[in-house]
Design an enzyme around this catalytic site. Sequence first.
Site, PDB file in Angstrom:
ATOM      1  N   HIS A  49       1.073  -1.147  -0.058  1.00  0.00           N
ATOM      2  CA  HIS A  49      -0.117  -0.165  -0.102  1.00  0.00           C
ATOM      3  C   HIS A  49       1.015   1.145   0.120  1.00  0.00           C
ATOM      4  O   HIS A  49       1.992   1.033   0.530  1.00  0.00           O
ATOM      5  CB  HIS A  49      -0.806   0.027   1.345  1.00  0.00           C
ATOM      6  CG  HIS A  49      -1.896  -0.869   1.091  1.00  0.00           C
ATOM      7  ND1 HIS A  49      -3.075  -0.731   1.842  1.00  0.00           N
ATOM      8  CD2 HIS A  49      -2.210  -2.205   0.551  1.00  0.00           C
ATOM      9  CE1 HIS A  49      -4.010  -1.754   1.742  1.00  0.00           C
ATOM     10  NE2 HIS A  49      -3.599  -2.695   0.929  1.00  0.00           N
ATOM     11  N   GLU A  51       0.924   3.745   2.043  1.00  0.00           N
ATOM     12  CA  GLU A  51       1.530   4.365   3.321  1.00  0.00           C
ATOM     13  C   GLU A  51       2.564   3.355   3.621  1.00  0.00           C
ATOM     14  O   GLU A  51       3.367   4.079   4.289  1.00  0.00           O
ATOM     15  CB  GLU A  51       0.109   4.121   4.389  1.00  0.00           C
ATOM     16  CG  GLU A  51      -0.938   4.985   4.034  1.00  0.00           C
ATOM     17  CD  GLU A  51      -1.909   4.076   3.061  1.00  0.00           C
ATOM     18  OE1 GLU A  51      -3.339   4.475   3.353  1.00  0.00           O
ATOM     19  OE2 GLU A  51      -1.537   3.337   2.267  1.00  0.00           O
ATOM     20  N   CYS A  79      -6.403   1.863   5.486  1.00  0.00           N
ATOM     21  CA  CYS A  79      -7.212   0.703   6.080  1.00  0.00           C
ATOM     22  C   CYS A  79      -6.735   0.343   7.421  1.00  0.00           C
ATOM     23  O   CYS A  79      -5.700   0.906   7.908  1.00  0.00           O
ATOM     24  CB  CYS A  79      -6.647  -0.398   5.162  1.00  0.00           C
ATOM     25  SG  CYS A  79      -5.033  -1.166   4.965  1.00  0.00           S
ATOM     26  N   CYS A  82      -2.490  -0.200   7.452  1.00  0.00           N
ATOM     27  CA  CYS A  82      -1.932   0.989   7.306  1.00  0.00           C
ATOM     28  C   CYS A  82      -2.030   1.860   8.509  1.00  0.00           C
ATOM     29  O   CYS A  82      -1.250   2.615   9.137  1.00  0.00           O
ATOM     30  CB  CYS A  82      -2.134   1.724   6.110  1.00  0.00           C
ATOM     31  SG  CYS A  82      -1.721   0.848   4.657  1.00  0.00           S
TER      32      CYS A  82
END
Length: 148
Positions: A49, A51, A79, A82
């Site tokens: 992801h 992040e 999410c 993260c």
Amino acid sequence: MDENYMRIALALAEACTYEVPVGAIIVYNDMIIGRGFNLRETLKDPTAHAEIIAIKEASQYLGGWRLENCTMYVTLEPCPMCAGAIVNARIKRLVIGSTDPKMGCCGSVEDLIRNSKFNHRVDVTFGVLEDECSKVLKDFFKNLRDKK
């Protein structure tokens, strides 16, 4: 200043070709030390992801895992994975473009980053360039539907 940094995160999101367009940057002392955009499909990695990628880069830059005086700018609410990484990295502040009513764990579905049971809580600002951040996502999913 938040809008300027969010525009950079948004440009990273827009650079995603085959990925859900999410961009993130980490700022320390007015300098960008971490950048990331979604690479889950490209890398075939569920942890790739924006992040997480930005956190790894910022940690390498600072030479440690604590990002205590850093601010993360991200185009979509993080999410659970993260949000947990943001708390664990001790990021001081999080600036979010658009909320995620399906997976957002900074207040939409759950609030992991301000949970009083954890040893660290993150200051959060929502809605910076919200319309622009939402549009990039809406356009992406519309194009996907149109291709089917």
